[in-house]
Enzyme design. Structure first.
Site, PDB file in Angstrom:
ATOM      1  N   HIS A 104      -6.483   3.260  -8.461  1.00  0.00           N
ATOM      2  CA  HIS A 104      -4.760   3.692  -9.027  1.00  0.00           C
ATOM      3  C   HIS A 104      -4.662   5.281  -8.115  1.00  0.00           C
ATOM      4  O   HIS A 104      -3.822   5.498  -7.126  1.00  0.00           O
ATOM      5  CB  HIS A 104      -5.050   4.295 -10.422  1.00  0.00           C
ATOM      6  CG  HIS A 104      -3.659   5.008 -10.937  1.00  0.00           C
ATOM      7  ND1 HIS A 104      -2.960   4.989 -11.279  1.00  0.00           N
ATOM      8  CD2 HIS A 104      -3.437   6.330 -10.960  1.00  0.00           C
ATOM      9  CE1 HIS A 104      -1.460   5.712 -11.461  1.00  0.00           C
ATOM     10  NE2 HIS A 104      -2.448   6.692 -10.737  1.00  0.00           N
ATOM     11  N   GLU A 105      -6.116   6.147  -7.886  1.00  0.00           N
ATOM     12  CA  GLU A 105      -6.050   6.652  -7.311  1.00  0.00           C
ATOM     13  C   GLU A 105      -5.613   7.014  -5.784  1.00  0.00           C
ATOM     14  O   GLU A 105      -5.007   7.686  -5.192  1.00  0.00           O
ATOM     15  CB  GLU A 105      -7.103   8.201  -7.598  1.00  0.00           C
ATOM     16  CG  GLU A 105      -6.860   8.703  -9.333  1.00  0.00           C
ATOM     17  CD  GLU A 105      -6.216   9.027  -9.599  1.00  0.00           C
ATOM     18  OE1 GLU A 105      -5.141   9.774  -8.362  1.00  0.00           O
ATOM     19  OE2 GLU A 105      -5.760   9.262 -10.791  1.00  0.00           O
ATOM     20  N   HIS A 157      -2.751   6.414  -5.054  1.00  0.00           N
ATOM     21  CA  HIS A 157      -1.271   7.368  -4.902  1.00  0.00           C
ATOM     22  C   HIS A 157      -2.075   7.924  -3.242  1.00  0.00           C
ATOM     23  O   HIS A 157      -1.428   7.696  -2.276  1.00  0.00           O
ATOM     24  CB  HIS A 157      -2.157   8.417  -5.230  1.00  0.00           C
ATOM     25  CG  HIS A 157      -1.706   8.226  -7.046  1.00  0.00           C
ATOM     26  ND1 HIS A 157      -0.182   8.093  -6.856  1.00  0.00           N
ATOM     27  CD2 HIS A 157      -1.853   8.437  -7.912  1.00  0.00           C
ATOM     28  CE1 HIS A 157       0.567   8.358  -8.138  1.00  0.00           C
ATOM     29  NE2 HIS A 157      -0.973   8.580  -8.854  1.00  0.00           N
ATOM     30  N   GLU A 180       3.695   6.051  -9.992  1.00  0.00           N
ATOM     31  CA  GLU A 180       2.594   6.029 -10.658  1.00  0.00           C
ATOM     32  C   GLU A 180       2.804   4.755 -11.195  1.00  0.00           C
ATOM     33  O   GLU A 180       2.158   4.233 -10.906  1.00  0.00           O
ATOM     34  CB  GLU A 180       2.784   6.426 -12.510  1.00  0.00           C
ATOM     35  CG  GLU A 180       2.524   7.828 -12.246  1.00  0.00           C
ATOM     36  CD  GLU A 180       0.867   8.464 -11.506  1.00  0.00           C
ATOM     37  OE1 GLU A 180       0.316   7.348 -12.254  1.00  0.00           O
ATOM     38  OE2 GLU A 180       1.262   9.532 -11.250  1.00  0.00           O
TER      39      GLU A 180
END
Lengths: 184, 481
Positions: free
Chosen positions: B133-134, B137, B214
């Site tokens: 997930h990071e 980003h 997100e």
């Protein structure tokens, strides 16, 4: 005069568009090559880990000679293999041999408690994951690239400058196409 | 991009109106340029040193492979899966709240900070999901995007604030005789209204941006790991974790609204706003797929609406991407202890509620304020006695440990806090124990004499326990003895 300018303008626009198309093909092909070299790095890393692993296991389970020899042989074949399909096959055999070794290891609690072995185990399973993920990324890149090379109008440019489609790094058994896992 | 554009025009409009209000005619353009100047300056500061300041503020320590091999390996795996060229630097923050954030204006200089709580609590698949997930980003350039947006919010707030303050003290106001008074007043009023509203509007836009990002990072995580369940279950664990103690960070949070740093923190896992439950439902609704197409379908089904979150171009080139199997990481003893600890925290959060299960299947929760000895099931009407530990009345003195004349057995707790609460039962002398007879050997809760609710698990088999509130020792008698 005006008509000539319009024609010239159209030619310039088409030319710019063709250059853009060509450059995008080059970029995608480089991405494919780059991701292949990433798989290469990870496979080498696995080859380097194996002698270490075999030595450690020997210390506790010397009489599992057959299994250990199979791993070593599979490793040597994998090191020597060339070409995408051959390497895929050899690496698959190596994965299988390692899997059998890990099943055998289950029977040696002392070995499983060894710090060195635990570190190797984490390293090996992570390397297996990395091989899987780099293969995943390689195949994604190949798919994007092949789609582009084969579809109109890029296929005209691809034909002129010999951009060939690239092979997927595939495993024969569909069940094996997930990220390879060594179960400890 | 549209949102950034909207916020940018808001800023320019604000500058223009303020300028015209102060100096009709030329003032508008000057004001607009000045507002953009403020933004440019703040942006430069944020992009040049924002992530370093952030890491310093969070007391993050950079780690190497030797320190945390598993974390390092997972980050490397996700770097490879995402096709990033350079692995982000890894920092660890000594904080038990499970969380992580990514920062850095450029993907090749990205930074990934992870709380120790996250490393401790999550299994490999879950950690992989969070890290993916990071990395998502970083891959989607969210840190840069959100920094630009957050700095815009900050500039709008600052410009509006400066104007309003000047307005209040009447500084810089000049009456220009060329324009009729009502027109001047009109411009002034307009500028004031915009200056009041703009910061809120900008904040709303910013939050919308960050929420969308997100979801996008969740979609990327599913695709990189080929295993949406990993992130889903990690989010669940993070949501279930006990809420962080009120810390300095939280107290300072209002300040951060005008701080460019907030934009970077906005890329964190829980600091932005899509409801976690919804994110989990989307991830679990991907129906065996792990690609962007599958995420988009699940998103539309759960959030609704026509507008998806993933670009059409990305969707059109993707082919079916199946999900993989969970990795066979054995749940070892440490994991099991961790599960027990989490259950404990959960029970702690249930607080002083007594849980009774009725035969009709209803779970009755009895609040501590209920003073009666029995409760009625709201569905079937059965009466339930409220289970309490009590003095062993029927036990004759002779069979009590030691007997009356004998030396007093060691007191359960000398330094115990004095029992608190208004509904105090008569406190028995120290030599005697409270006693509770179990009704079943499953999950069960009862009330201590001091009013504290205690929970017993099926695995509890010690002969006695201490009440954590009044330190009284309670003898637990298993059922059927």
């Amino acid at each position: 005069m005006a008509g000539l300018l319009i024609v010239l303008g159209i030619i310039v626009i088409i030319g710019a568009w063709l250059i853009g198309l060509y450059n995008s093909l080059v970029r995608l092909r480089n991405q494919v090559r780059n991701s292949w070299s990433q798989i290469d790095v990870q496979l080498k890393r696995r080859h380097d880990l194996i002698p270490n692993l075999v030595e450690t296991v020997k210390g506790y389970a010397a009489h599992e000679r057959n299994t250990l020899e199979n791993v070593t042989r599979a490793r040597n074949q994998a090191v020597q293999a060339t070409g995408v399909p051959d390497r895929a096959k050899a690496e698959q055999d190596l994965s299988a041999a390692l899997g059998r070794l890990m099943v055998v290891v289950e029977q040696y609690p002392d070995l499983k408690a060894n710090q060195n072995f635990l570190a190797l185990q984490e390293e090996l399973s992570s390397t297996e994951n990395k091989i899987g993920f780099s293969r995943q990324f390689y195949n994604d890149s190949v798919m994007t690239y092949n789609n582009r090379v084969q579809s109109f109008p890029a296929n005209i440019i691809a034909g002129m400058f010999t951009f060939n489609t690239e092979p997927f790094f595939e495993l024969e058994d569909r069940a094996d196409r997930q990220v390879p896992q060594v179960s400890f | 991009m549209i949102l950034i554009g909207a916020m940018g025009s808001l800023l320019v409009l604000l500058g223009f109106l303020i300028g015209s209000a102060l100096e009709p005619g030329q003032g508008g353009v000057v004001g607009a340029i000045a507002a953009l100047g403020v933004w440019g300056l703040l942006l430069f500061i944020a992009l040049a040193g924002g992530d370093q300041a952030l890491l310093l503020g969070a007391r993050a320590k950079q780690v190497s492979k030797q320190d945390l091999p598993r974390l390092w390996n997972v980050v490397e795996e996700m770097t490879i899966a995402s096709g990033l060229n350079v692995m982000p630097r890894i920092y660890v923050i000594d904080d038990n709240t499970p969380n992580a954030f990514a920062a850095g204006a450029r993907p090749d200089k990205a930074v990934l900070a992870v709380n120790t709580g996250l490393v401790k609590r999550l299994n490999r698949d879950e950690l992989q999901g969070v890290i993916a997930h990071e990395i998502g980003h970083i891959r989607n350039l969210d840190a840069r995007f959100l920094t630009i947006a957050a700095v815009l919010v900050a500039s709008i707030t600052i410009v509006a604030d400066m104007f309003l303050r000047g307005f209040r003290y009447g500084a810089g106001m000049r009456r220009i005789p060329r324009l009729p008074l009502p027109v001047q007043l009109g411009i002034l009023a307009g500028a004031a209204v915009v200056a009041l509203l703009a910061p809120f509007l900008a904040q709303m836009l910013y939050l919308a941006c960050s929420r969308e990002r997100e979801y996008l990072a969740d979609a990327s995580a599913a695709r990189f790991t080929r295993y949406p369940e990993g992130l889903a279950s990690a989010l669940e664990k993070i949501a279930l974790a006990p809420p962080p103690p009120a810390s300095v960070n939280r107290a300072l949070a209002p300040l951060y609204t005008v701080n460019p740093i907030r934009g970077l923190a906005g890329a964190g896992l829980t600091s932005t706003h899509p409801p976690t439950e919804e994110r989990i439902r989307i991830l679990r609704g991907m129906a065996g797929g792990a690609g962007y197409v599958d995420y988009e379908k699940a998103y539309r089904k759960i959030v609704g609406g026509r507008g998806g979150i993933i670009g059409k171009r990305t969707l059109s080139v993707e082919e079916g991407v199946p999900s993989r199997q969970p990795s066979p990481e054995a749940e070892d003893r440490a994991d099991r202890l961790e599960i027990i600890r989490q259950l404990d925290a959960l029970l702690g959060r249930l607080g002083s509620l007594l849980l009774l299960s009725c035969a009709c299947g209803v779970q009755i929760r009895v609040p501590p304020s209920l003073e009666r000895d029995s409760v009625q099931c709201p569905r079937c009407g059965r009466q339930h006695a409220v289970p309490r530990a009590s003095l062993p009345e029927a036990v004759p003195a002779a069979s009590a440990p030691g007997g009356p004349g004998a030396p007093v057995p060691p007191a359960p707790m000398e330094t115990g806090a004095p029992p608190t609460g208004s509904s105090l039962a008569p406190v028995p002398p120290r030599s005697r124990l409270l006693r509770y007879e179990r009704r079943n050997n499953g999950w069960e809760s009862f009330r201590c004499a001091c009013g504290k609710a205690l929970q017993l698990s099926p695995a509890f088999d010690a002969p006695s326990m201490h009440c954590p509130s009044c330190r009284m020792e309670i003898e637990i008698v298993p059922k059927g003895r």
